[in-house]
Design an enzyme around this catalytic site. Sequence first.
Site, mmCIF file in Angstrom:
data_model
loop_
_atom_site.group_PDB
_atom_site.id
_atom_site.type_symbol
_atom_site.label_atom_id
_atom_site.label_comp_id
_atom_site.label_asym_id
_atom_site.label_seq_id
_atom_site.Cartn_x
_atom_site.Cartn_y
_atom_site.Cartn_z
ATOM 1 N N ASP A 276 38.352 37.527 46.445
ATOM 2 C CA ASP A 276 39.932 37.529 47.016
ATOM 3 C C ASP A 276 39.827 36.248 47.926
ATOM 4 O O ASP A 276 41.046 35.470 47.899
ATOM 5 C CB ASP A 276 39.966 38.626 47.938
ATOM 6 C CG ASP A 276 40.426 39.858 47.344
ATOM 7 O OD1 ASP A 276 41.374 39.782 46.942
ATOM 8 O OD2 ASP A 276 39.558 40.999 47.552
ATOM 9 N N SER B 73 41.492 40.456 41.631
ATOM 10 C CA SER B 73 39.941 39.735 41.826
ATOM 11 C C SER B 73 39.057 40.190 40.794
ATOM 12 O O SER B 73 38.110 39.637 40.554
ATOM 13 C CB SER B 73 39.621 39.878 43.342
ATOM 14 O OG SER B 73 39.345 41.140 43.559
ATOM 15 N N HIS B 74 39.549 41.419 40.220
ATOM 16 C CA HIS B 74 38.077 41.862 39.296
ATOM 17 C C HIS B 74 38.946 42.435 38.028
ATOM 18 O O HIS B 74 38.587 43.056 36.950
ATOM 19 C CB HIS B 74 37.839 43.303 39.830
ATOM 20 C CG HIS B 74 36.859 42.887 40.842
ATOM 21 N ND1 HIS B 74 37.023 42.794 42.048
ATOM 22 C CD2 HIS B 74 35.200 42.680 40.886
ATOM 23 C CE1 HIS B 74 36.094 42.498 42.892
ATOM 24 N NE2 HIS B 74 35.042 42.733 42.125
#
Length: 340
Positions: free
Chosen positions: A191, A50-51
């Site tokens: 997420d 997610s990053h």
Amino acid sequence: MAEPIDAVVLSLDEVHALALRVLTHHGLSDAHARAIANVITQGQRDECHSHGVYRLLVCVRSLRKGKVDPQAVPTLRRLSSSIVAVDAHRGFSLLSFETGLPVLVEMTKQHGIAAMVINRCYHFSALWPEVEAIAAEGLVGIAMNPSHSWVAPEGGKEPVFGTNPIAFAWPRPGGMPFVFDFATSAIARGDIELHAKQGKPIPPEWAIDAQGRPTTDPQAALQGAMRTFGGHKGSALAAMVELLGGALIGDLTSRESMDFDEGVGATPCHGELAIAFDPKVFLGDDLDAGLARGERMFDSIVAQGARLPSQRRFDARARSIANGVRIPRALYDEIVALLD
């Protein structure tokens, strides 16, 4: 058995180069692009999906909204002998952190404890790369920030808090630091966005829908409110982040940041607070003994089969350095299309 996901394998250098191309293509200065590419590569390397490269989509979307200044040059101002403030001038936060870090380190080593404030920044990234950078200087680091008001207080239905992450790093002699970085929401916003993108359900404890009912539908969650982790305890910590990372540093709370966005849907604009401690100043001649106490505690955790926070990331890091990273083909194609 689930079908294997079609994926593209890239080296870390290739991930960094791709990120740099996308970011400069969309008008970011070289300094901003490199600061962001560094952290996105770290996220992908550590399998924090997610990053990782997914965040390139987020960056470009924010740039296209016209809110972020892609050429902003951060400026420093010392508020005292142990507090430095960095004005991001409505640019992304990461270059501001890089700009202020050497001053934070210098002040911490002089006084034993110091703080860095980042104001007026657009912030999309994880905090663990920042506290790891502090720990790499032999210091203990804490960082926190608000975001947009996506999270309802425990017992409520209306969003008040941001995801409001808190990160901490403790340097370890000859090893990886002890690090944690977690949202005070039940899960990171990214997420839920990834679950929505992939059409996957979410656990009911992550979010509520617009009527305040627990939901497994990520789209309903994005239209409703996220939940705090740990009930009232998470709610209290989220409020603390609003106060320390917003009100105390003269910057926006999550609700104010959401209002400032004016429905555009850009990356949240707000502030960040980082605090560093120098064990050498606190412990003096007892430095080795103090660090050894920490090591004995870590040993007592892993000896019984428990895992230290971030160990999964460190294991992923070793794999990625050796073998490269796997990016789902659909996501890779979406990122490459940003270069058109």
